[in-house]
Design a protein around this motif. Structure first.
Motif, PDB file in Angstrom:
ATOM      1  N   HIS A  93      -0.332   7.737   4.870  1.00  0.00           N
ATOM      2  CA  HIS A  93       0.839   7.861   5.745  1.00  0.00           C
ATOM      3  C   HIS A  93       1.797   6.675   5.600  1.00  0.00           C
ATOM      4  CE1 HIS A  93      -0.711  11.354   7.965  1.00  0.00           C
ATOM      5  NE2 HIS A  93      -1.898  10.774   7.854  1.00  0.00           N
ATOM      6  N   LEU A  94       1.483   5.769   4.695  1.00  0.00           N
ATOM      7  CA  LEU A  94       2.288   4.558   4.539  1.00  0.00           C
ATOM      8  C   LEU A  94       3.708   4.892   4.100  1.00  0.00           C
ATOM      9  CD1 LEU A  94       1.760   1.494   4.825  1.00  0.00           C
ATOM     10  CD2 LEU A  94       1.418   1.417   2.357  1.00  0.00           C
ATOM     11  N   ARG A  95       4.690   4.299   4.811  1.00  0.00           N
ATOM     12  CA  ARG A  95       6.103   4.518   4.498  1.00  0.00           C
ATOM     13  C   ARG A  95       6.799   3.252   4.010  1.00  0.00           C
ATOM     14  NH1 ARG A  95       7.928   8.159   9.793  1.00  0.00           N
ATOM     15  NH2 ARG A  95       6.412   9.849   9.474  1.00  0.00           N
ATOM     16  N   VAL A  96       6.375   2.110   4.556  1.00  0.00           N
ATOM     17  CA  VAL A  96       6.991   0.829   4.185  1.00  0.00           C
ATOM     18  C   VAL A  96       5.889  -0.186   3.911  1.00  0.00           C
ATOM     19  CG1 VAL A  96       8.488  -1.068   4.934  1.00  0.00           C
ATOM     20  CG2 VAL A  96       9.031   1.289   5.608  1.00  0.00           C
ATOM     21  N   LEU A  97       6.002  -0.882   2.777  1.00  0.00           N
ATOM     22  CA  LEU A  97       5.079  -1.954   2.417  1.00  0.00           C
ATOM     23  C   LEU A  97       5.883  -3.172   2.018  1.00  0.00           C
ATOM     24  CD1 LEU A  97       2.317  -3.191   1.625  1.00  0.00           C
ATOM     25  CD2 LEU A  97       2.604  -2.121  -0.632  1.00  0.00           C
ATOM     26  N   SER A  98       5.599  -4.296   2.657  1.00  0.00           N
ATOM     27  CA  SER A  98       6.275  -5.549   2.312  1.00  0.00           C
ATOM     28  C   SER A  98       5.223  -6.621   2.086  1.00  0.00           C
ATOM     29  CB  SER A  98       7.235  -5.974   3.428  1.00  0.00           C
ATOM     30  OG  SER A  98       7.886  -7.189   3.096  1.00  0.00           O
ATOM     31  N   PHE A  99       5.209  -7.196   0.857  1.00  0.00           N
ATOM     32  CA  PHE A  99       4.253  -8.269   0.551  1.00  0.00           C
ATOM     33  C   PHE A  99       4.943  -9.373  -0.253  1.00  0.00           C
ATOM     34  CE2 PHE A  99       4.152  -5.323  -2.873  1.00  0.00           C
ATOM     35  CZ  PHE A  99       3.671  -5.925  -4.026  1.00  0.00           C
ATOM     36  N   ALA A 100       6.135  -9.739   0.167  1.00  0.00           N
ATOM     37  CA  ALA A 100       6.932 -10.764  -0.511  1.00  0.00           C
ATOM     38  C   ALA A 100       6.290 -12.147  -0.365  1.00  0.00           C
ATOM     39  CB  ALA A 100       8.351 -10.775   0.061  1.00  0.00           C
ATOM     40  N   PHE A 101       6.737 -13.046  -1.243  1.00  0.00           N
ATOM     41  CA  PHE A 101       6.317 -14.452  -1.200  1.00  0.00           C
ATOM     42  C   PHE A 101       4.802 -14.630  -1.355  1.00  0.00           C
ATOM     43  CE2 PHE A 101      10.160 -14.119   1.532  1.00  0.00           C
ATOM     44  CZ  PHE A 101      11.031 -14.763   0.681  1.00  0.00           C
ATOM     45  N   ASN A 102       4.232 -13.876  -2.268  1.00  0.00           N
ATOM     46  CA  ASN A 102       2.837 -14.044  -2.644  1.00  0.00           C
ATOM     47  C   ASN A 102       2.774 -14.255  -4.162  1.00  0.00           C
ATOM     48  OD1 ASN A 102       1.082 -13.516  -0.182  1.00  0.00           O
ATOM     49  ND2 ASN A 102       2.396 -11.709  -0.134  1.00  0.00           N
ATOM     50  N   PRO A 103       1.854 -15.099  -4.645  1.00  0.00           N
ATOM     51  CA  PRO A 103       1.803 -15.438  -6.080  1.00  0.00           C
ATOM     52  C   PRO A 103       1.164 -14.338  -6.928  1.00  0.00           C
ATOM     53  CG  PRO A 103       0.071 -16.601  -4.901  1.00  0.00           C
ATOM     54  CD  PRO A 103       0.883 -15.888  -3.864  1.00  0.00           C
ATOM     55  N   ILE A 104       1.968 -13.336  -7.274  1.00  0.00           N
ATOM     56  CA  ILE A 104       1.486 -12.182  -8.026  1.00  0.00           C
ATOM     57  C   ILE A 104       2.114 -12.187  -9.424  1.00  0.00           C
ATOM     58  CG2 ILE A 104       1.343  -9.656  -8.068  1.00  0.00           C
ATOM     59  CD1 ILE A 104      -0.200 -10.980  -5.788  1.00  0.00           C
TER      60      ILE A 104
END
Length: 376
Positions: free
Chosen positions: A295-306
């Motif tokens: 059901h996920l609509r929005v995912l935010s994972f900014a500012f991580n060392p990827i």
């Protein structure tokens, strides 16, 4: 004459009265009730504080509805003028029970209340019926002030607390705070930011309603133990919105977060985990659990060392989530000269990253899914 024409004529009459405020104030005892609302609306829109103050003193209806007030400076002045008009000062020799009767007749109802710096707004709070408040936001207050306020609000749907200094906590005050939270049976949304909860989340989750559907805990110094507690809580199976940004919860182990994703997979719609020190190994490990959040609509994972390979792997797994439309991803580490300092971003490399991701989305026939970076 139809109703619309009548309303227009009343509005014109109200504007005409405002051209001569002294005459309008003098006529308040004589003008028909039907003219009060359009006159008040015109005076409010035009910022006529003097006549507003006079009108609230002789308001002929049980309710005075002023709608939403913006944070414009002039609106604060207007509200202050209205409150001045509502104050009824007793004669010098009156009994205190005259006073109680007058105060009891004053009923100022507010559904949404936002307070910036509690210490500067206590005089206004005394005129509000706090039992009417449904959505409350408090920024910059000590815990004692928050407790005093929460003890009077019982119908909250959402509560936001920000910048509650840690030095104002102690065991007794925190216990009182939890008791107040436990009385909020209708609470649907809870947001605590810059609110130290290290190894204390279990106490909070024990008192908030199990049907809580939005939980924001940025800058709360959460530990991996707190994440484990959240994954085992009754609230986890109801959460639609979860924000854990700016908590370094992945510095030791990733298994608690993986368990949390599995628990919220059937309800979660909005996940924010910015600046949580998520590494390639952590993200790779939780990708299967994340891909089950249908059901996920929005995912935010900014500012991580990827790195770019892991970012591409994540995209490949998430394209099967048909409800997922917006992803805010971190700038891959190779786009910085030194990622830890976020220094010297290579815009050309970032543009190449964006182009590759868009090509992958096109190839997966997911042009409806937008991936954007957060490079500021």
């Amino acid at each position: 004459m139809d109703q619309k024409t009548t309303v227009t004529l009343l509005e014109l009459a109200a504007k005409s009265l405002l051209n001569n405020e002294p005459a309008a104030i003098h006529a308040l005892d004589e003008i028909p009730r039907d003219l009060f609302v359009p006159l008040f609306n015109a005076a409010f829109s035009g910022g006529h504080k003097t006549i507003l103050k006079a009108m609230v003193k002789v308001w002929p209806f049980r309710c005075l509805h002023i709608g939403s007030l913006t944070t414009r400076e002039s609106y604060y002045d207007i509200l202050e003028a209205m409150i001045d008009g509502l104050q009824i000062l007793p004669a010098q020799n009156s009994f205190s029970c005259k006073i109680q009767q007058n105060v009891g007749s004053l009923h100022v109802c507010c559904r949404d209340l936002q307070i910036d710096r509690m210490s500067g707004h206590k005089s206004i709070l005394q005129f509000l019926d706090l039992g009417c408040i449904e959505n409350l936001e408090v920024d910059q207050a000590n815990l004692s002030e928050v407790i005093t306020l929460l003890a009077q609000v019982i119908h909250l749907n959402s509560l936001t607390l920000c910048n509650i200094p840690f030095k104002t906590y102690n065991r007794r005050k925190f216990r009182s705070f939890l008791l107040c939270l436990g009385r909020l049976d209708h609470l649907q949304e809870l947001s605590l930011s810059f609110f130290c909860l290290t190894d204390q989340l279990h106490k909070l989750l024990r008192v908030v309603p199990p049907q809580l559907d939005s939980l924001y805990l940025p800058h709360c110094q959460l530990s991996h133990r707190d994440v484990t507690v959240l994954s085992q809580s009754s609230q986890a199976t109801h959460l639609r919105v979860l924000s854990l940004s700016n908590n370094h919860i992945f510095s030791e182990v990733y298994e608690p977060f993986q368990a949390l994703l599995e628990k919220v997979s059937s309800t979660l719609q909005h996940l924010v985990i910015n600046n949580c020190m998520i590494t390639d190994s952590t993200l790779s490990a939780v990708i299967p659990a994340l891909s089950h959040c249908t059901h996920l609509r929005v995912l935010s994972f900014a500012f991580n060392p990827i790195t770019m390979p892991v970012l591409k792997s994540l995209l490949q797994h998430l394209t099967s989530l048909m409800k997922l439309k917006h992803v805010i991803y971190p700038v891959p580490v190779h786009c910085y000269e030194e990622w830890i300092f976020h220094d010297r971003l290579d815009r050309q490399k970032l543009a190449e990253v964006q182009a590759q991701l868009e090509a992958m989305l096109h190839g997966a026939q997911r042009n409806d899914m937008k991936w954007v970076s957060c490079s500021e």
